[in-house]
Scaffold this motif. Structure first.
Motif, mmCIF file in Angstrom:
data_model
loop_
_atom_site.group_PDB
_atom_site.id
_atom_site.type_symbol
_atom_site.label_atom_id
_atom_site.label_comp_id
_atom_site.label_asym_id
_atom_site.label_seq_id
_atom_site.Cartn_x
_atom_site.Cartn_y
_atom_site.Cartn_z
ATOM 1 N N GLU A 203 0.730 -0.956 -0.022
ATOM 2 C CA GLU A 203 0.020 0.148 0.041
ATOM 3 C C GLU A 203 1.006 1.255 0.140
ATOM 4 O OE1 GLU A 203 -3.789 2.286 2.833
ATOM 5 O OE2 GLU A 203 -2.549 0.312 3.220
ATOM 6 N N PHE B 85 2.296 1.893 -3.343
ATOM 7 C CA PHE B 85 1.276 2.222 -4.191
ATOM 8 C C PHE B 85 1.072 3.850 -4.280
ATOM 9 C CE2 PHE B 85 -3.171 3.137 -5.428
ATOM 10 C CZ PHE B 85 -3.543 1.902 -6.366
ATOM 11 N N LYS C 37 -6.341 6.732 -4.583
ATOM 12 C CA LYS C 37 -5.974 5.539 -3.954
ATOM 13 C C LYS C 37 -7.624 4.899 -3.341
ATOM 14 C CE LYS C 37 -3.607 4.186 0.450
ATOM 15 N NZ LYS C 37 -2.842 4.772 1.517
ATOM 16 N N LEU D 14 -7.663 1.446 -5.166
ATOM 17 C CA LEU D 14 -6.993 0.437 -4.355
ATOM 18 C C LEU D 14 -8.222 -0.241 -3.738
ATOM 19 C CD1 LEU D 14 -4.464 -0.626 -3.330
ATOM 20 C CD2 LEU D 14 -4.501 0.880 -1.594
ATOM 21 N N LEU E 195 -2.298 -5.377 -6.444
ATOM 22 C CA LEU E 195 -1.861 -3.921 -6.217
ATOM 23 C C LEU E 195 -1.376 -3.429 -7.808
ATOM 24 C CD1 LEU E 195 -0.075 -3.897 -2.994
ATOM 25 C CD2 LEU E 195 -2.358 -3.045 -3.383
#
Length: 242
Positions: free
Chosen positions: A18, A21, A44, A48, A58
């Motif tokens: 995360e 990302f 996000k 996500l 991801l």
């Protein structure tokens, strides 16, 4: 998937968590000089799907985000502007994975893959009969449009509708083209996100109240941003999207 273009520079392989990302969102969207943090947090939250997902998941989320941001949303906006100006406009989505291409990590057709069908070359001999027929039909459509401003003709298996602000129809190009290939509102929720929400965030002056976690919702320190986010949620919920 248009976002598969990120594979060409190895960017996708660096997204394994995360945090990475988020880092690559900020790197990719550095062109936004206003509210970069707010915009990347919104992206996000939108893309996500699971903070605890595998690196592969991801990376797929990132490719979807990248493709919508860089290709799908701008193309749809341009089609709308051309159509609103009275120009004959036709929107398409190429949705066939070529038989001899080995790119399963992209999750669909690659960026610009349709060019192999529009411009015959050495790879044409490697295509299946169905793929060569698709190329022939596509070249006929493109030629018709160049000559008359209308890609349609009687020998084609489907009528490609003209794009307009109300129906927002487009043609999905594949080896199984037919009446069911005419669809509407290409990735409408995501197009609305980029063309309206992000554009609005880039124009207002606000600061992010802190990091945003998946599933935690959005937070904003000023009513302007909160109003934009609320408006986007309501619009998306009732289908008022492009």
């Amino acid at each position: 998937m248009e976002g598969g273009i990120v594979l060409y520079n190895g960017l996708n392989e660096k997204i394994v968590s995360e945090d990475t990302f988020q880092e690559h969102l900020e790197y990719t969207m550095g062109t936004y000089n206003t509210n970069l943090v707010q915009i990347t947090h919104a992206a996000k939250f939108e893309y996500l799907t699971d903070a605890a997902a595998t690196p592969r998941d991801l990376q797929m989320d990132f490719m979807r985000m990248y493709g919508d941001w860089l290709f799908v949303a701008p193309t749809t906006r341009m089609a709308r502007e051309f159509a609103n100006a009275g120009n004959p406009t036709y929107l398409y989505n190429f949705d066939h994975v070529t038989s001899f291409f080995d790119h399963p990590w992209i999750g669909g057709a690659a960026h610009a893959e349709e060019n192999y069908y529009l411009w015959p070359s050495d790879v044409t001999d490697m295509m299946t009969d169905e793929e060569r027929l698709l190329g022939l039909l596509m070249r006929r459509m493109w030629s018709n449009f160049a000559k008359t401003g209308n890609p349609n003709s009687q020998e084609l298996p489907v009528t490609w509708p003209r794009y307009d602000q109300h129906s927002r129809q487009y043609l999905t190009l594949s080896t199984s083209m037919g009446p069911g290939s005419v669809q509407a509102h290409l990735r409408s929720k995501q197009v609305f996100f980029w063309n309206y929400l992000v554009s609005a965030l880039a124009r207002v002056c606000c600061a992010c109240a802190g990091p945003v976690s998946v599933g935690a919702g959005m937070s904003a320190s000023m009513w302007t941003a909160a109003g934009i986010l609320t408006g986007w949620t309501l619009a998306a919920g009732v289908g008022m999207v492009l």
